[in-house]
Scaffold this active site. Structure first.
Site, PDB file in Angstrom:
ATOM      1  N   HIS A   1       0.877  -1.167   0.000  1.00 53.74           N
ATOM      2  CA  HIS A   1       0.000   0.000   0.000  1.00 53.74           C
ATOM      3  C   HIS A   1       0.913   1.214   0.000  1.00 53.74           C
ATOM      4  CE1 HIS A   1      -3.430   2.470   2.038  1.00 53.74           C
ATOM      5  NE2 HIS A   1      -3.210   2.819   0.792  1.00 53.74           N
ATOM      6  N   ASP A   2       0.784   2.060  -1.000  1.00 60.22           N
ATOM      7  CA  ASP A   2       1.761   3.135  -1.168  1.00 60.22           C
ATOM      8  C   ASP A   2       1.898   4.005   0.077  1.00 60.22           C
ATOM      9  OD1 ASP A   2      -0.746   4.322  -1.517  1.00 60.22           O
ATOM     10  OD2 ASP A   2      -0.392   4.882  -3.608  1.00 60.22           O
TER      11      ASP A   2
END
Length: 498
Positions: A256-257
């Site tokens: 998840h960035d």
């Protein structure tokens, strides 16, 4: 543990595939430096080199807003091939590849490994009608007590409720889908799994009872993998198409960035209860604090805070706030109308306007979909009883004032709900380049703001890969010390009036 880099020796070369909702990049990270003393990283640094950039966005495909995944994956190929050419030109070897993207969206894959169709985008409204049905089976209070996930109508749990036949299929979140096509291995990386609404926030495992209650297949998602674990090596076909050695590893990072971005926040002090707030500012703004344990109270649910996994088992206690999507959509509309005014000119003009202008709720669902954002912002102001001039600078100032106010409210709520005291706010990502936004945030929060790095997501991605390869060691504090050595930041104080 201390972060140790061999003196004057290159610590490695790592490829970060970093894809956001509007653009993507493949970035090479070089880890180098000199040995530090215990708990420090004197001279240690990471240097980033972008080798490929490409646009990304939703399209009307198959009766809805979807991601053109075939085109997206071809861009990943192109970027990895460019990374390999760059490495060969300098006589270096890429040790591994790491992938991070946005959360919640997935592709459905059958047993042979075929993708059944382009993945839907969270901006499609298909899941809204499914919310009530999910809540009939699972009370929202029970859901939150298990998952700690804030309610968003496009969360994976609601998207899955729209599927009619999941038998024999697996759901692969976007970074896991890319990893599967690169390696042939199916896993679900934990930081992204925690955004699905089907993950146990305390146990750190899939919440199997929720699958049962919703009638979802037990094996719908592949087993979990943690940041720093090796997913696999490249398939023969991928190696041939990119020129990379077949032995090249694909390493799970904070996929998840936001998890990767928070790992690269250059905070100097961290306690188990958190002493800094962060704003990962891009298309969305993710605003919160870092904790060691989730906050699953009813008050936390009412405030719509989320407890998502971070690198090294931390909790990203945060709330989604509207982001620079509002500004970029306004620019897109104005450009289509013939405007040639640059963003820099807009920001300069907006900064000259007096404080105290109208505000909107920047994370209102009204602003999620594309199409004529300036008109929708002005309509929202009128609905609230205000008036906003049509001039572009006035609309820009309204957006930035509203974002700063949203950041301030969220940080205050996080302090209250998690019982922490925030001394400094770190803004990372694209928004850290927006000096007006950073100064307005300092004013709204009454706290010192440190802006940067811009490429926090790629830095976090590379640092986790480097640690997995043995080029670095230590925990988040040590990794963040590397970021401090590597990046220049800017400071904004609340005493400056805009």
């Amino acid at each position: 543990m201390s972060t140790v880099l061999p003196s004057d020796v290159d610590g490695g070369l790592f490829a970060a595939v970093d894809i956001g909702a509007s653009s993507g990049r493949v970035i090479l990270g070089r880890v180098a430096g000199t040995a530090g003393v215990a708990g420090t990283a004197v001279g240690g640094r990471v240097e980033l080199e972008t080798v490929h950039r490409f646009p990304n966005g939703v399209k009307e495909l198959g009766g809805g807003l979807r991601w053109d995944f075939e085109a997206l994956f071809n861009e990943v190929f192109t970027g990895l091939a460019a990374a390999q050419r760059t490495a060969q030109a300098s006589g270096e070897v890429i040790a591994s590849v790491g992938i991070d993207t946005w959360a919640v969206d997935y592709g459905l894959v059958n047993e042979p490994g075929d993708l059944l169709g382009p993945p839907f985008s969270y901006r499609d409204d298909r899941s809204r009608d499914a919310v009530a049905g999910v809540h009939q089976k699972l009370d929202p209070s029970r859901l939150y007590a298990t998952t700690g996930l804030q309610f968003l109508p496009f969360n994976t749990i609601y998207q899955l409720a729209t599927e009619t036949d999941l038998g024999g299929l697996q759901a692969l979140l976007i970074p896991d889908l890319i990893g599967f096509l690169l390696t042939g291995q199916r896993r679900t990386e934990a930081t992204n799994a925690s955004t699905t609404g089907l993950f146990d926030a305390v146990a750190g495992e899939w919440a199997t009872e929720l699958f049962d209650s919703l009638g979802l297949p037990a094996g719908l998602f592949p087993p979990l993998i943690q940041p720093g674990e090796i997913l696999g090596t490249l398939t023969k076909d991928i190696a041939a198409r990119t020129g990379l050695p077949i032995t090249t590893k694909v390493v799970a990072v904070g996929s998840h960035d936001t998890a990767s971005a928070v790992a690269a926040v250059p905070a100097q002090v961290r306690s188990t209860q958190g002493s800094f707030a962060y704003v990962s500012s891009g298309t969305w703004s993710l605003v919160g604090v870092e904790l060691s344990h989730p906050v699953l109270t009813e008050a936390s649910r009412a405030a719509n805070f989320t407890n998502e996994r971070g690198v090294d088992g931390t909790i990203r206690y945060l709330r989604n706030v509207g982001g620079l999507w509002l500004l970029s959509e306004c620019q897109r509309t104005w450009a289509a109308q013939g405007s040639t005014t640059t963003l820099e000119e807009l920001l300069e003009a907006a900064a000259q306007l007096p404080a105290g202008g109208p505000l909107v709720d920047a994370d209102d669902a009204l602003f999620i979909a594309p199409d004529n954002m300036p008109q929708r912002i002005r309509a929202a102001v009128r609905t609230a009883g205000g008036e906003l001039p049509e001039s572009h600078p006035h609309i820009v100032r309204c957006i930035l004032d509203s974002l700063a106010a949203g950041y301030a409210r969220t940080i205050l709520d996080a302090e209250r709900l998690a019982d922490v005291r925030v001394g400094v706010v770190h803004i990372v990502g694209g928004g850290s380049q927006n000096a007006l936004l950073c100064q307005l945030t300092a004013q709204a929060t009454g706290k010192r703001v440190i802006a940067g790095p811009v490429e926090a997501t790629a830095l976090g991605n590379v640092l986790v890969q480097a640690r997995a390869a043995g080029a670095l060691s230590g925990g988040l504090s040590q990794l963040r010390a590397i970021v401090q050595n590597s990046e220049t930041t800017a400071e904004y104080m609340p005493s400056v009036t805009v």
